[in-house]
Each structure stands twice: as C-alpha cells, then as structure tokens.
Design a protein around this motif. Structure first.
Motif, PDB file in Angstrom:
ATOM      1  N   UNK A 147       5.766  -5.590  30.309  1.00 16.23           N
ATOM      2  CA  UNK A 147       6.529  -6.772  29.878  1.00 16.23           C
ATOM      3  C   UNK A 147       5.633  -7.772  29.159  1.00 16.23           C
ATOM      4  N   UNK A 148       4.384  -7.897  29.677  1.00 18.70           N
ATOM      5  CA  UNK A 148       3.445  -8.796  29.009  1.00 18.70           C
ATOM      6  C   UNK A 148       3.135  -8.312  27.600  1.00 18.70           C
ATOM      7  N   UNK A 149       2.953  -6.988  27.483  1.00 15.58           N
ATOM      8  CA  UNK A 149       2.707  -6.436  26.146  1.00 15.58           C
ATOM      9  C   UNK A 149       3.899  -6.681  25.221  1.00 15.58           C
ATOM     10  N   UNK A 150       5.090  -6.492  25.790  1.00 11.23           N
ATOM     11  CA  UNK A 150       6.285  -6.739  24.974  1.00 11.23           C
ATOM     12  C   UNK A 150       6.365  -8.194  24.528  1.00 11.23           C
ATOM     13  N   UNK A 151       6.038  -9.097  25.463  1.00  8.24           N
ATOM     14  CA  UNK A 151       6.058 -10.526  25.117  1.00  8.24           C
ATOM     15  C   UNK A 151       5.019 -10.833  24.047  1.00  8.24           C
ATOM     16  N   UNK A 152       3.824 -10.226  24.193  1.00 11.15           N
ATOM     17  CA  UNK A 152       2.784 -10.445  23.176  1.00 11.15           C
ATOM     18  C   UNK A 152       3.214  -9.909  21.815  1.00 11.15           C
ATOM     19  N   UNK A 153       3.851  -8.728  21.841  1.00 10.04           N
ATOM     20  CA  UNK A 153       4.330  -8.171  20.565  1.00 10.04           C
ATOM     21  C   UNK A 153       5.414  -9.058  19.952  1.00 10.04           C
ATOM     22  N   UNK A 154       6.289  -9.598  20.824  1.00  8.87           N
ATOM     23  CA  UNK A 154       7.306 -10.520  20.317  1.00  8.87           C
ATOM     24  C   UNK A 154       6.679 -11.780  19.726  1.00  8.87           C
ATOM     25  N   UNK A 155       5.651 -12.288  20.399  1.00  8.08           N
ATOM     26  CA  UNK A 155       4.956 -13.460  19.863  1.00  8.08           C
ATOM     27  C   UNK A 155       4.295 -13.154  18.523  1.00  8.08           C
ATOM     28  N   UNK A 156       3.690 -11.966  18.421  1.00  9.81           N
ATOM     29  CA  UNK A 156       3.081 -11.581  17.148  1.00  9.81           C
ATOM     30  C   UNK A 156       4.133 -11.471  16.046  1.00  9.81           C
ATOM     31  N   UNK A 157       5.269 -10.859  16.398  1.00 10.63           N
ATOM     32  CA  UNK A 157       6.349 -10.769  15.405  1.00 10.63           C
ATOM     33  C   UNK A 157       6.842 -12.150  14.996  1.00 10.63           C
ATOM     34  N   UNK A 158       6.928 -13.044  15.987  1.00  7.76           N
ATOM     35  CA  UNK A 158       7.356 -14.406  15.683  1.00  7.76           C
ATOM     36  C   UNK A 158       6.361 -15.113  14.764  1.00  7.76           C
ATOM     37  N   UNK A 159       5.068 -14.932  15.046  1.00  6.27           N
ATOM     38  CA  UNK A 159       4.059 -15.542  14.179  1.00  6.27           C
ATOM     39  C   UNK A 159       4.131 -14.984  12.763  1.00  6.27           C
ATOM     40  N   UNK A 160       4.351 -13.671  12.667  1.00  2.00           N
ATOM     41  CA  UNK A 160       4.488 -13.079  11.335  1.00  2.00           C
ATOM     42  C   UNK A 160       5.702 -13.640  10.596  1.00  2.00           C
ATOM     43  N   UNK A 161       6.808 -13.767  11.343  1.00  3.62           N
ATOM     44  CA  UNK A 161       8.003 -14.345  10.715  1.00  3.62           C
ATOM     45  C   UNK A 161       7.758 -15.781  10.268  1.00  3.62           C
ATOM     46  N   UNK A 162       7.038 -16.539  11.115  1.00  4.91           N
ATOM     47  CA  UNK A 162       6.713 -17.918  10.736  1.00  4.91           C
ATOM     48  C   UNK A 162       5.833 -17.955   9.490  1.00  4.91           C
ATOM     49  N   UNK A 163       4.859 -17.055   9.407  1.00  3.56           N
ATOM     50  CA  UNK A 163       4.012 -16.995   8.218  1.00  3.56           C
ATOM     51  C   UNK A 163       4.830 -16.638   6.980  1.00  3.56           C
ATOM     52  N   UNK A 164       5.739 -15.678   7.145  1.00  3.88           N
ATOM     53  CA  UNK A 164       6.592 -15.314   6.006  1.00  3.88           C
ATOM     54  C   UNK A 164       7.461 -16.485   5.568  1.00  3.88           C
ATOM     55  N   UNK A 165       7.991 -17.214   6.553  1.00 10.51           N
ATOM     56  CA  UNK A 165       8.821 -18.381   6.216  1.00 10.51           C
ATOM     57  C   UNK A 165       7.996 -19.438   5.495  1.00 10.51           C
ATOM     58  N   UNK A 166       6.747 -19.660   5.979  1.00 12.42           N
ATOM     59  CA  UNK A 166       5.875 -20.631   5.304  1.00 12.42           C
ATOM     60  C   UNK A 166       5.562 -20.197   3.878  1.00 12.42           C
ATOM     61  N   UNK A 167       5.279 -18.900   3.703  1.00 15.45           N
ATOM     62  CA  UNK A 167       5.005 -18.412   2.349  1.00 15.45           C
ATOM     63  C   UNK A 167       6.222 -18.570   1.446  1.00 15.45           C
ATOM     64  N   UNK A 168       7.410 -18.266   2.009  1.00 13.49           N
ATOM     65  CA  UNK A 168       8.633 -18.432   1.209  1.00 13.49           C
ATOM     66  C   UNK A 168       8.856 -19.901   0.849  1.00 13.49           C
ATOM     67  N   UNK A 169       8.572 -20.801   1.811  1.00 18.24           N
ATOM     68  CA  UNK A 169       8.713 -22.234   1.517  1.00 18.24           C
ATOM     69  C   UNK A 169       7.729 -22.676   0.440  1.00 18.24           C
ATOM     70  N   UNK A 170       6.489 -22.177   0.514  1.00 20.41           N
ATOM     71  CA  UNK A 170       5.511 -22.530  -0.515  1.00 20.41           C
ATOM     72  C   UNK A 170       5.933 -22.019  -1.884  1.00 20.41           C
ATOM     73  N   UNK A 171       6.461 -20.784  -1.926  1.00 22.29           N
ATOM     74  CA  UNK A 171       6.942 -20.256  -3.205  1.00 22.29           C
ATOM     75  C   UNK A 171       8.093 -21.093  -3.757  1.00 22.29           C
ATOM     76  N   UNK A 172       8.998 -21.494  -2.847  1.00 20.60           N
ATOM     77  CA  UNK A 172      10.108 -22.342  -3.293  1.00 20.60           C
ATOM     78  C   UNK A 172       9.612 -23.682  -3.823  1.00 20.60           C
TER      79      UNK A 172
END
Length: 303
Positions: free
Chosen positions: A24-49
């Motif tokens: 479960x801890x690994x799953x939570x860590x993977x979810x956090x990593x996915x969330x960070x990646x999504x946040x980075x993608x959102x930031x990049x999209x905002x910068x492009x906009x």
C-alpha cells in the motif's frame, strides 16, 4: 505444540499485514509520483499558454501600431490636400478681389469720362446758342448749315453718351455679380474652415481615445493573465487537496483494517479472500506469498 502453531500463524499473519502495508505504501508513493508528474505537465501547459498569450499580445500591439501609423499617414495626407485646396481657394479669392478692384477703377474712370462728356455737351450747347445769337439775320443759308452741323455733332455726342451709359451699366452689373460671387465664395470658405476645424478636433479626439484604449488594453491583458494564473493555481490547489484527502482516506481505511485484523478478527482476510477471489487466483497468491511467509530453519536444524 498448539501454542507454537498459533505463534507461527500469528507471525505469518503479521508478515502478510506488513507486506500489505508495504504494498500500500508503494502504491501511495506511485500515486504521489503520478500526481507530481501531472502537476509538472499542468505547469508546463500553463507556461506554454502564457507564452502563446504573450506572443498574441505582441502581435496585437504590432498590428495596432501599424494601424495607427497608416491612419496617421492617411490623415496627414488628407490634411495636406485640404490645406492645398484652401490655399488655392484663397488665391482665387485674392484674384477675384483684384478683379473687383480693377473693375471699380474702370467704373470710376467711366464715371469721370461721362461727367466730362456731359460738361462738353453743356459747353457745346452754350456755344451753339451763342452762335445762333451771333448769326446775322441776312444769312439764313449759312445759319441752316451751321445748325445742321451742330445737330449732327449733338447726335454723335448723344450716341457716345448712350454707349458710355451702356458700358457703365454693363460694368455696374459685372461689379454686382462679382460682389455676389465674392460673398458666396467667402461663405464657402468659412464653411470649409469650420469643417477643417471640426475634422482636426475629431482627429485629435480620436488620437486621445486611441491612446486611452491602448493604455487600457495592456491593463486588460494583465488582468486576464492574472486571472489565468489565479485559475491555474486554484486548479492545482484543488487537485492537490483531492489527492491529499484521498490518500488520507485510504490511509485511515488501511489503519482501521490493520487494527481490526490485529485486535478484533485476525482471520478476516482468510475468511474474506476465498469469497472474493477464485481458487486459481488464491493458488497463485499462495505460491507468490508462501516463500516470504515460511521460516527458513533448515540451516538451523541439526543434521
């Protein structure tokens, strides 16, 4: 022996729980990593906009500057044309005034000539009367000839006077026409000057309005950028809150499950898993977890 088996079962159940918690801890860590990646993608999209918005703003400002330059050039050309037409009309007005002055001088000369002719006629009439008085009574033929000559000269002078009067009337009519034309031309010039002043004022007002609009547009663009940034930050905060609360919820569920298994019903998973999973899946799970749950005591036993 039974106590040893119970201890072994407890140990195995604890190992299973630990493995589940680790997973479960690994799953939570993977979810956090996915969330960070999504946040980075959102930031990049905002910068492009934001970059695209800045490019659009630069293009809009460039187009506005070009439009203002072309408008100013067209207005300057119109202003020069209007000035040229006004100068030409002023020159024509001066020429008309010169012509009127010349006609006035001619009129004065005609008046003087008419006055001189009238004086001459009066003098000649006086001379004719004197000659008639001075003519002797004994020469009627000579007196008739002189009278005929005087009558012919008077007729010629009358014709000249009539011509001069006709010329005078013609010149007076021309002067009146010229004066009427000058008045009309002055009225048109006044109207043109008023129109030029109104156009100049309209152009100045349009320039002031364009300057105000150009000042307001960057402020509106800055407000739009600020609103977009606020929306982006609000969206990121909402996503972070959602992920954070979901992770907290799952952690609390896992903790409740762990406490329930630990204190209330240690055989909960053993009773529930056969009902949920099929036999094949249970067998695979057992084969996967059995090496980690068995104790490696063969090396410790005496041979």
């Amino acid at each position: 022996m039974e106590g040893h088996k119970n201890n072994q079962l407890d140990y195995e159940s604890e190992k299973v729980e630990i493995l589940r918690l680790v997973q479960s801890k690994r799953n939570i860590n993977s979810l956090n990593m996915d969330l960070e990646r999504d946040m980075q993608r959102i930031d990049e999209a905002n910068q492009e906009l934001l970059l695209k918005i800045h490019e659009k703003e630069n293009e809009i400002q460039r187009l506005e500057s070009e439009i203002t330059q072309t408008r100013d050039l067209a207005e300057d050309e119109e202003w020069e044309k209007e000035n040229c037409t006004a100068m030409e009309r002023e020159k024509a007005l001066q020429e008309l005034e010169e012509e009127t002055a010349r006609l006035d001088r001619k009129n004065e000369t005609l008046v003087h000539s008419i006055a001189e002719l009238q004086r001459k006629l009066t003098r000649k009439s006086h001379k004719a009367t004197k000659c008639e008085q001075d003519i002797p009574k004994g020469s009627p033929e000579e007196s008739k000839a002189k009278l005929q000559q005087l009558e012919a000269s008077c007729a010629d002078q009358e014709k000249e006077v009539v011509k001069v009067m006709e010329d005078y009337a013609f010149v007076a009519q021309l002067c009146e026409d010229q004066a009427f034309c000058i008045k009309k031309y002055q009225e048109t010039l006044r109207k043109i000057e008023e129109e030029l002043e109104t156009r100049f004022l309209e152009r100045e007002v349009s320039k002031v309005l364009s300057m105000n609009s150009a000042r307001k547009e960057p402020n509106s663009q800055n407000n739009k950028d600020h609103s977009l940034q606020k929306k982006g930050t609000w969206f990121c905060k909402r996503i972070f809150q959602y992920v954070f609360f979901t992770t907290l919820f799952f952690i609390r569920l896992l903790s409740y499950l762990f406490l329930h298994i630990r204190l209330v019903n240690p055989d909960l998973l053993i009773n529930i898993l056969p009902k949920i999973l099929s036999r094949g899946i249970l067998w695979k799970l057992r084969c996967f977890l059995f090496p980690s749950l068995t104790l490696e005591t063969e090396d410790m036993l005496p041979h």
